[in-house]
Motif scaffolding. Structure first.
Motif, PDB file in Angstrom:
ATOM      1  N   GLY A 203     123.021 -10.466 -49.598  1.00  0.00           N
ATOM      2  CA  GLY A 203     123.022 -11.475 -48.558  1.00  0.00           C
ATOM      3  C   GLY A 203     121.354 -11.580 -47.991  1.00  0.00           C
ATOM      4  O   GLY A 203     121.159 -12.740 -47.806  1.00  0.00           O
ATOM      5  N   GLU A 204     120.700 -10.595 -48.449  1.00  0.00           N
ATOM      6  CA  GLU A 204     119.147 -10.822 -48.053  1.00  0.00           C
ATOM      7  C   GLU A 204     118.453 -10.380 -49.365  1.00  0.00           C
ATOM      8  O   GLU A 204     117.553 -11.410 -49.784  1.00  0.00           O
ATOM      9  CB  GLU A 204     118.717  -9.696 -47.039  1.00  0.00           C
ATOM     10  CG  GLU A 204     119.445  -9.744 -45.683  1.00  0.00           C
ATOM     11  CD  GLU A 204     118.955 -11.242 -45.199  1.00  0.00           C
ATOM     12  OE1 GLU A 204     117.874 -11.806 -45.370  1.00  0.00           O
ATOM     13  OE2 GLU A 204     119.660 -11.844 -44.364  1.00  0.00           O
ATOM     14  N   GLN A 205     118.757  -9.596 -50.216  1.00  0.00           N
ATOM     15  CA  GLN A 205     117.999  -9.198 -51.304  1.00  0.00           C
ATOM     16  C   GLN A 205     119.126  -9.452 -52.658  1.00  0.00           C
ATOM     17  O   GLN A 205     120.245  -9.396 -52.380  1.00  0.00           O
ATOM     18  CB  GLN A 205     117.698  -7.672 -51.303  1.00  0.00           C
ATOM     19  CG  GLN A 205     116.863  -7.356 -50.298  1.00  0.00           C
ATOM     20  CD  GLN A 205     116.419  -5.958 -50.389  1.00  0.00           C
ATOM     21  OE1 GLN A 205     117.404  -5.230 -50.730  1.00  0.00           O
ATOM     22  NE2 GLN A 205     115.126  -5.529 -50.009  1.00  0.00           N
ATOM     23  N   ALA A 206     118.498  -9.953 -53.771  1.00  0.00           N
ATOM     24  CA  ALA A 206     119.376 -10.300 -54.886  1.00  0.00           C
ATOM     25  C   ALA A 206     118.790  -9.717 -56.179  1.00  0.00           C
ATOM     26  O   ALA A 206     117.697  -9.341 -56.093  1.00  0.00           O
ATOM     27  CB  ALA A 206     119.411 -11.847 -54.933  1.00  0.00           C
ATOM     28  N   VAL A 207     119.652  -9.446 -57.010  1.00  0.00           N
ATOM     29  CA  VAL A 207     119.305  -8.964 -58.623  1.00  0.00           C
ATOM     30  C   VAL A 207     119.831 -10.081 -59.474  1.00  0.00           C
ATOM     31  O   VAL A 207     121.102 -10.065 -59.177  1.00  0.00           O
ATOM     32  CB  VAL A 207     119.786  -7.579 -58.680  1.00  0.00           C
ATOM     33  CG1 VAL A 207     119.231  -7.117 -60.028  1.00  0.00           C
ATOM     34  CG2 VAL A 207     119.384  -6.554 -57.573  1.00  0.00           C
TER      35      VAL A 207
ATOM     36  N   PHE B 125     114.349  -8.516 -59.409  1.00  0.00           N
ATOM     37  CA  PHE B 125     114.733  -7.996 -58.261  1.00  0.00           C
ATOM     38  C   PHE B 125     113.962  -9.163 -57.415  1.00  0.00           C
ATOM     39  O   PHE B 125     112.717  -9.443 -57.396  1.00  0.00           O
ATOM     40  CB  PHE B 125     114.302  -6.853 -57.759  1.00  0.00           C
ATOM     41  CG  PHE B 125     114.910  -5.680 -58.693  1.00  0.00           C
ATOM     42  CD1 PHE B 125     116.103  -5.202 -58.214  1.00  0.00           C
ATOM     43  CD2 PHE B 125     114.379  -5.098 -60.021  1.00  0.00           C
ATOM     44  CE1 PHE B 125     116.568  -4.252 -58.901  1.00  0.00           C
ATOM     45  CE2 PHE B 125     114.951  -4.243 -60.646  1.00  0.00           C
ATOM     46  CZ  PHE B 125     116.169  -3.818 -60.159  1.00  0.00           C
ATOM     47  N   LEU B 126     114.785  -9.771 -56.449  1.00  0.00           N
ATOM     48  CA  LEU B 126     114.264 -10.842 -55.412  1.00  0.00           C
ATOM     49  C   LEU B 126     114.428 -10.208 -54.099  1.00  0.00           C
ATOM     50  O   LEU B 126     115.316  -9.886 -53.519  1.00  0.00           O
ATOM     51  CB  LEU B 126     114.994 -11.936 -55.432  1.00  0.00           C
ATOM     52  CG  LEU B 126     115.027 -12.914 -56.777  1.00  0.00           C
ATOM     53  CD1 LEU B 126     115.726 -14.117 -56.861  1.00  0.00           C
ATOM     54  CD2 LEU B 126     113.638 -12.992 -57.214  1.00  0.00           C
ATOM     55  N   GLU B 127     113.269  -9.796 -53.443  1.00  0.00           N
ATOM     56  CA  GLU B 127     113.423  -9.015 -52.096  1.00  0.00           C
ATOM     57  C   GLU B 127     113.805  -9.834 -51.086  1.00  0.00           C
ATOM     58  O   GLU B 127     114.535  -9.573 -50.103  1.00  0.00           O
ATOM     59  CB  GLU B 127     112.146  -8.318 -51.845  1.00  0.00           C
ATOM     60  CG  GLU B 127     111.556  -7.374 -52.625  1.00  0.00           C
ATOM     61  CD  GLU B 127     112.482  -6.122 -52.902  1.00  0.00           C
ATOM     62  OE1 GLU B 127     113.165  -5.809 -51.757  1.00  0.00           O
ATOM     63  OE2 GLU B 127     112.693  -5.550 -53.964  1.00  0.00           O
ATOM     64  N   ASP B 128     113.317 -11.133 -50.834  1.00  0.00           N
ATOM     65  CA  ASP B 128     113.618 -11.848 -49.655  1.00  0.00           C
ATOM     66  C   ASP B 128     114.424 -13.088 -50.169  1.00  0.00           C
ATOM     67  O   ASP B 128     113.720 -14.122 -50.357  1.00  0.00           O
ATOM     68  CB  ASP B 128     112.150 -12.276 -48.733  1.00  0.00           C
ATOM     69  CG  ASP B 128     112.504 -13.218 -47.723  1.00  0.00           C
ATOM     70  OD1 ASP B 128     113.793 -13.144 -47.347  1.00  0.00           O
ATOM     71  OD2 ASP B 128     111.490 -13.610 -47.215  1.00  0.00           O
ATOM     72  N   ALA B 129     115.723 -13.044 -50.407  1.00  0.00           N
ATOM     73  CA  ALA B 129     116.363 -14.073 -51.144  1.00  0.00           C
ATOM     74  C   ALA B 129     117.792 -14.277 -50.389  1.00  0.00           C
ATOM     75  O   ALA B 129     118.853 -13.918 -51.106  1.00  0.00           O
ATOM     76  CB  ALA B 129     116.505 -13.877 -52.589  1.00  0.00           C
ATOM     77  N   PRO B 130     117.803 -14.686 -49.149  1.00  0.00           N
ATOM     78  CA  PRO B 130     119.037 -14.778 -48.340  1.00  0.00           C
ATOM     79  C   PRO B 130     120.100 -15.911 -48.950  1.00  0.00           C
ATOM     80  O   PRO B 130     119.504 -16.928 -49.373  1.00  0.00           O
ATOM     81  CB  PRO B 130     118.727 -15.153 -46.723  1.00  0.00           C
ATOM     82  CG  PRO B 130     117.462 -15.725 -47.066  1.00  0.00           C
ATOM     83  CD  PRO B 130     116.764 -15.138 -48.434  1.00  0.00           C
ATOM     84  N   GLY B 131     121.149 -15.667 -48.762  1.00  0.00           N
ATOM     85  CA  GLY B 131     122.546 -16.892 -49.024  1.00  0.00           C
ATOM     86  C   GLY B 131     122.816 -16.790 -50.497  1.00  0.00           C
ATOM     87  O   GLY B 131     123.425 -17.804 -50.940  1.00  0.00           O
ATOM     88  N   LEU B 132     122.295 -16.071 -51.433  1.00  0.00           N
ATOM     89  CA  LEU B 132     122.646 -16.157 -52.787  1.00  0.00           C
ATOM     90  C   LEU B 132     123.917 -15.287 -53.361  1.00  0.00           C
ATOM     91  O   LEU B 132     124.334 -14.480 -52.426  1.00  0.00           O
ATOM     92  CB  LEU B 132     121.486 -15.716 -53.721  1.00  0.00           C
ATOM     93  CG  LEU B 132     120.215 -16.426 -53.572  1.00  0.00           C
ATOM     94  CD1 LEU B 132     119.074 -15.687 -54.356  1.00  0.00           C
ATOM     95  CD2 LEU B 132     120.357 -17.778 -53.911  1.00  0.00           C
ATOM     96  N   ALA B 133     124.520 -15.900 -54.071  1.00  0.00           N
ATOM     97  CA  ALA B 133     125.733 -15.378 -54.797  1.00  0.00           C
ATOM     98  C   ALA B 133     125.612 -15.295 -56.072  1.00  0.00           C
ATOM     99  O   ALA B 133     124.750 -15.988 -56.885  1.00  0.00           O
ATOM    100  CB  ALA B 133     126.914 -16.173 -54.255  1.00  0.00           C
TER     101      ALA B 133
END
Length: 441
Positions: A389-393, A408-416
């Motif tokens: 919800g906030e971080q993504a890989v 790694f994406l540290e500040d990436a909200p809303g991704l699935a």
């Protein structure tokens, strides 16, 4: 009074090719009304799909069979270990049945002997692409079974047979169904992807009403028309591999090539029964990169092969330094039951194998880290694998799932999972990258 459906537990071990076999068996089980149990206790029977390629895989498979027998007691064994003589029956004589790999019907026959079919399979509502064991956004597409090569360290042909290519129309139909179901990345696999169609003399099939040759280049071009990443694995370096590089440069398929080279000493390659023109290999790599500068190359190597001298190993290190491969896997040689290499003279002491493996991986770690540092400042498209919800890989085009690095994406909200975003790379390690998200697609 109706009875609850019988439940079958399933354990899948080994490579992506075995995973596809598991998907086919589970699809058939579901089509015939069996439920897939999540644990041993809730299962009426367990199917174990095994790997038998190297000693560690044999041990893991035998342990898994033993655990299933101890926890459940009713076990059917399938997969590559089942093709290695009677090792399963000798170790675990109480198994109900043993089959080799790529044996859906044989497994189902064994299941039927102990659990009656639940209903007519033709009444199934299973979707045409079947059950997937990978995440929803990527899938393996197996285009052939078996292999025509006789590499001295390999027993795959004895377990999976000679090359048998799937009809090209069938492959394309499966790929279309997968993409329609939400798959965003197709990983093309086989024992020898570049040999696709050799066994049927590259005969012409049909897809979407148009003719299509059963051949890697034509298949790759057709797959490139679908709305998904297309990644090629296990591409033996035949001359016609040169033909797919322009497709990568055009953006039809990912500029990623998995070519198992195994060694660089002509003497060792000859003992392996592999192509030995390493100078030609270097020239081809240079040509590929000239055609497609973004090309990422992955390969695998064996160190400590019987007869490997220090001079042979240094040749391998020199090749690694010259080739500057992006992703590399390496293994210390170990005997594989039934492999011709077991009888070769001058085995390398285990301590020497391990010392060489460490030297090899240290050099490649430096190469990988340097290449990844050059990514800093670049903007890459990232396919998201996980998000809280906030971080993504996720992964870029340079990374196959489970075997390569991650982004790694540290500040990436809303991704699935399955989303594709653009990110600027801000940091790099030996294997992974860190980025800042820019836009979504």
């Amino acid at each position: 009074m109706s009875h609850p459906p019988a439940k079958v537990g399933f354990i899948s071990l080994g490579c992506p090719k075995a995973l596809v076999d598991s998907e086919q068996i589970i699809t058939q089980l579901r089509a015939e009304g069996y439920e897939i149990a999540p644990d041993y206790a809730g299962a009426d029977m367990v199917v174990v799909n095994t790997c038998g390629f190297i000693d560690a895989a044999v041990e893991e498979s035998l342990e898994a069979i033993g655990e299933a027998l101890a926890e459940n007691g009713r076990v059917i064994v399938t997969g590559c270990l089942g093709a290695k003589g009677d090792i399963v029956q000798q170790t675990h004589p109480s198994v109900l049945a043993v089959t080799g790999p790529h044996a859906t019907q044989e497994v189902m026959t064994a299941v039927h002997q102990h659990l009656p079919p639940q209903h007519d399979p033709f009444t199934s509502l299973i979707p045409p692409q079947g059950i997937k064991l990978t995440p929803q956004h990527y899938a393996y597409v197996k285009i052939s079974e078996g292999c025509n090569h006789r590499c001295s360290f390999c027993i795959i042909p004895s377990m999976r047979g000679d090359l048998v290519s799937r009809p090209v129309g069938e492959v394309m139909q499966e790929a279309e169904h997968l993409v329609d179901a939400g798959v965003r990345e197709l990983l093309v696999i086989s024992q020898d992807t570049s040999a696709y169609g050799v066994d049927v003399k590259y005969r012409t099939g049909f897809w979407g009403g148009r003719p299509l040759k059963t051949r890697m280049t034509e298949l790759a071009r057709a797959l490139g028309e679908l709305e998904a990443w297309v990644r090629l694995h296990y591409v033996y370096p035949y001359p016609h591999v040169d033909e797919v590089i322009p497709l990568m440069a055009e953006g039809l398929i990912l500029p990623y090539l998995d070519v198992p080279l195994q060694h660089a000493s002509p003497k060792i390659l000859k003992a392996m029964k592999r192509p030995g023109n390493i100078e030609g290999t270097l020239a081809r790599i240079q040509g590929w990169r000239k055609t497609c500068p973004e090309l990422v190359l992955r390969s695998t190597f064996i160190v400590g092969f019987p007869g490997e001298t220090e001079e042979d190993f240094v040749q391998l290190l020199e090749f690694l330094d010259q080739a500057q491969l992006d992703r590399v896997g390496a293994f210390a040689y170990s005997d594989v039951e039934g492999a011709a290499a077991n009888a070769l003279p001058d085995p390398v002491p285990e301590a020497v194998k391990q010392e060489r493996l460490e030297r090899f991986m240290e050099l490649q770690a430096d190469i990988s880290a340097a290449k990844l540092r050059r990514r800093i400042g670049q903007t890459l498209e990232i396919l998201i694998d996980e998000s809280d919800g906030e971080q993504a890989v996720g992964r870029s085009y340079a990374d196959a799932p489970e075997i390569d690095g991650q982004v790694f994406l540290e500040d990436a909200p809303g991704l699935a999972p399955g989303d594709r975003v653009h990110a600027t790379i801000v940091a790099a390690g030996e294997h992974d990258l860190w980025g800042e998200r820019l836009t979504t697609q």
